[in-house]
Design an enzyme around this catalytic site. Structure first.
Site, short mmCIF file in Angstrom:
data_model
loop_
_atom_site.label_atom_id
_atom_site.label_comp_id
_atom_site.label_asym_id
_atom_site.label_seq_id
_atom_site.Cartn_x
_atom_site.Cartn_y
_atom_site.Cartn_z
N GLU A 140 0.93 5.24 -1.13
CA GLU A 140 2.34 4.99 -0.99
C GLU A 140 2.99 4.83 -2.26
O GLU A 140 4.22 5.15 -2.60
CB GLU A 140 2.49 3.72 -0.22
CG GLU A 140 3.71 2.97 -0.06
CD GLU A 140 4.29 3.57 1.12
OE1 GLU A 140 3.77 4.39 1.92
OE2 GLU A 140 5.55 3.64 1.34
N ASP A 141 2.17 4.05 -3.37
CA ASP A 141 2.62 3.43 -4.50
C ASP A 141 2.71 4.28 -5.86
O ASP A 141 3.07 4.18 -6.87
CB ASP A 141 2.20 2.09 -4.76
CG ASP A 141 2.78 1.09 -3.81
OD1 ASP A 141 3.42 1.52 -2.77
OD2 ASP A 141 2.23 -0.03 -3.59
#
Ligand code: MN
Length: 711
Positions: free
Chosen positions: A80-81
């Site tokens: 996600e990051d």
């Protein structure tokens, strides 16, 4: 619950404490990989980002999870990051770990807009149905718990949103999963951020009460413990405080102030056998007077959710009320499993048939939890039970729709509005165009494209899953069929009038009503629709209307200019603009002798006069109409040929070459061999007329190896 660990070493120690053979090298590698990926990120509170995934992994260790789950916890935010991909994780940490992280990423991209309880209920079910592997849910919950523990560092608006969502969705699910402590902590944390003032006041009051009563509770507990020992009964006696949100709910439910909640403090006794529970109860009642109406035997009569315990409230040594809960260790593990407190059937005020199954599942789940020592077995058992019966999908606005499993975009469209269903021409799932018959999956965002001119298709009935869609499509088709039949009926009737040199405007005359009554029909529209449906013959109806004309021989009316017809080349005698189609059984081509057949609501089907599928229709059948070829040239018609040949190489190629050489297009071709060394080839050809078709058939027949040709 358990304290967080800051580094990988503490985490490994914690994992080892319940799993001595854990692959700690694997966990270390996950830690270093994740640290590096998150290197440049900081948490809102300014600490290195890696502290968050490590804290999440630590919560998973509190749940005694396997190493793959803990590694996935360490890695849960990397896709996600950061730049890390699923492949990267799969290569380094295996498919399972990558699958968990990938699923979590998918979950975190879902938007939660939980306003109403009904909607929240859908989200909860969606979460469960989406998780093919329940471990995904557990990591998600560990993630949420840590975020709640560190919520103070976020801006106010975000805090409110996350806390609401936690209270509406995460706390009830953790209860259902049998993780009572998780539910309690999530509720208290949400409560703290959603109603800070109330929370603070309550915390002060509970603390005060605890201080006031601590000595007292200890005194009572000591007396009981001594008596139990004297009687030779084993048991542990502990004081307990209800959690804040639980007290708050009790105040709301009973509409009383904090001061009147008596069981904020209580004593719990855990013993070994059921018999001893009653023995201890008798002992307590012999020591102090029970409060009437407060004794509950949930052992003899367990709560619906399997909760078992004896409850009693007594007037203690100094006239203070004390609540006792007495149960066995097994009963306690069920109670602590979260089953005890807030069941959905209580929240929702009823049990639906499907929910019964859910409750049974939980019941089994909780008993399995005490029997299965290996967490993996437990998870597999849980996973096997999470079978989807519904799908939960989003509208583009983020609302949730619950649809039966197997539903399609058409079902979705009809669930929004009948008109959206009728006009739907296309659908996008998660931004991508899909066929209307595609099955929806939980979590999909569905967008429907409509066109004001589009209408439902009979084909939809083959794939729609909801009764609503089925009914709406059928209704529409029925109305449409009637409309078509009425139009056709009017045209057939007018044509018949013209054949008798009568004015077509007679169709609108008053006499028509009488005629309809004669057929036992409501009105003239019913009559005309019946003619259009082929139930009453137009000829017979006109004869009845004008008996004096009945014997007059029908002369052909003057050729009228042809109106627009859908396919070139065919006209229905004396009638303009009738909806018709050429039959797919016999593929008539220009030059063939034709017959029209009124279909139910789909206009006139044009067949070859000798088409086998018509059988021997009586010529005066009400459903038969005269049709003829109107023009030649320019257009092409489809003709189907069945060619039987010897099964030998080159047959198909030679036949195709022959057809092409005659400048005829092959629009479709199928070949199959039969057991007796023969082959059947089916051609669909585009021919100008019967003469051209005859020519090609003749040439084929002369070809070596061709056995027979049929239309
Ligand atoms: Mn996270």
């Amino acid at each position: 619950m358990a304290e967080e660990v800051k580094g990988i070493d503490d985490l490994i120690l914690k994992v080892r404490s319940y799993n001595s053979s854990a692959d700690t090298e694997f966990l270390s590698r996950a830690y270093w990989f994740s640290s590096e990926a998150h290197q440049r990120q900081k948490r809102k509170e300014g600490t290195p980002y890696i502290e968050h995934p490590i804290a999440v992994a630590s919560i998973l260790a509190d749940l005694k999870m396997d190493t793959v789950t803990i590694a996935a916890g360490i890695l849960h935010d990397t896709i996600e990051d950061t730049d890390v991909t699923v492949d990267d994780i799969s290569k380094r940490f295996g498919y399972d770990t990558a699958f968990l992280v990938k699923s979590l990423t998918k979950l975190s991209r879902m938007e939660f807009k939980s306003k109403e309880m009904a909607q929240a209920e859908n989200f909860r079910k969606m979460l469960l149905s989406m998780a093919e592997d329940i471990r995904v849910i557990l990591i998600k919950f560990a993630d949420r718990l840590h975020n709640m523990r560190t919520l103070e560092f976020l801006p106010e608006a975000k805090r409110q949103r996350i806390a609401t969502e936690t209270l509406d969705i995460y706390a009830p699910i953790s209860n259902r999963l049998g993780i009572g402590w998780l539910k309690t902590e999530l509720e208290d944390l949400s409560f703290k951020y959603l109603m800070p003032q109330l929370y603070a006041e309550l915390a002060v009051k509970v603390e005060k009460k605890r201080e006031e009563h601590e000595g007292y509770i200890k005194e009572v507990a000591a007396i009981v413990a001594a008596y139990i020992k004297k009687e030779g009964i084993s048991g542990t006696v502990t004081g307990r405080v209800k959690h804040y949100y639980g007290i708050y709910q009790k105040m709301l439910r009973q509409k009383v102030p904090f001061e009147q909640i008596y069981d904020v403090l209580g004593i719990r006794i855990i013993t070994d056998t059921k018999a001893n529970c009653y023995a201890i109860l008798g002992l307590i009642h012999s020591l102090w007077a029970p409060v009437t109406g407060k004794f509950k035997d949930y052992i003899g009569v367990p709560k619906f959710n399997q909760y078992q315990s004896l409850h009693t409230t007594i007037i203690g040594p100094r006239g203070e009320r004390v609540e006792f809960q007495i149960r066995t260790e097994d009963m306690d593990s069920v109670a602590e499993g979260g089953i005890a407190s807030h069941w959905r059937y209580k929240e929702q005020g009823g049990v639906k048939e499907r929910d019964e199954r859910y409750i049974t599942w939980l019941r089994d789940l909780v008993s399995a939890q005490t029997e299965m020592t290996d967490s993996r077995d437990f998870l597999d058992a849980l996973k096997a039970e999470v079978v989807p019966h519904e799908v939960y999908v989003f509208t583009p606005n983020g609302d949730v729709k619950e649809l039966p499993y197997g539903s399609t975009p058409v079902d979705f469209a009809y669930s929004i509005h009948t008109q959206v269903g009728h006009r739907c021409v296309g659908a996008k799932i998660n931004g991508r165009m899909v066929p209307l018959g595609q099955k929806l999956q939980s979590g999909d965002t569905v967008e429907i494209t409509t066109s004001p001119t589009h209408t439902p298709s009979r084909d939809w009935l083959k794939f729609v899953a909801t009764q609503r869609a089925k009914t709406r499509v059928k209704q529409w088709l029925k109305t449409e069929e009637r409309k078509q039949s009425l139009e056709l009926g009017i045209k057939l009737f007018e044509a018949e009038l013209r054949r008798h040199h009568l004015s077509p405007s007679l169709v609108k005359s008053e006499e028509m009503t009488g005629l309809a009554k004669g057929y036992n029909l409501q009105d003239k529209d019913d009559l005309l629709a019946s003619i259009g449906f082929g139930m009453i013959s137009a000829r017979q109806a006109v004869n009845r209307l004008m008996p004096e004309h009945a014997e007059e021989p029908g002369k052909e009316p003057e050729k009228k200019p042809r109106g627009k017809v859908k396919e070139p080349g065919i006209s229905i005698k004396g009638i303009d603009g009738v909806l018709y189609h050429t039959a797919k059984c016999c593929f008539p081509v220009p030059g063939d002798s034709l017959i029209g057949f009124i279909t139910k609501g789909r206009g006139v089907a044009v067949h070859r006069r000798n088409c086998r599928s018509l059988g021997n229709l009586a010529v005066d059948n009400a459903r038969v109409v005269d049709v003829e070829w109107a023009s030649e040239g320019g257009s092409v018609s489809h003709a189907k040929l069945l060619v039987d040949t010897m099964d030998k190489p080159g047959m198909l190629a030679n036949l195709s070459a022959l057809i092409s050489a005659m400048d005829i297009n092959i629009s479709h071709m199928e070949a199959a061999t039969t057991a007796d060394k023969k082959a059947r080839i089916v051609f669909t050809l585009e021919v100008k007329d019967r003469a051209q078709l005859a020519a090609v058939m003749q040439k084929m027949a002369q070809m070596d190896g061709v056995l027979s040709i049929k239309r």
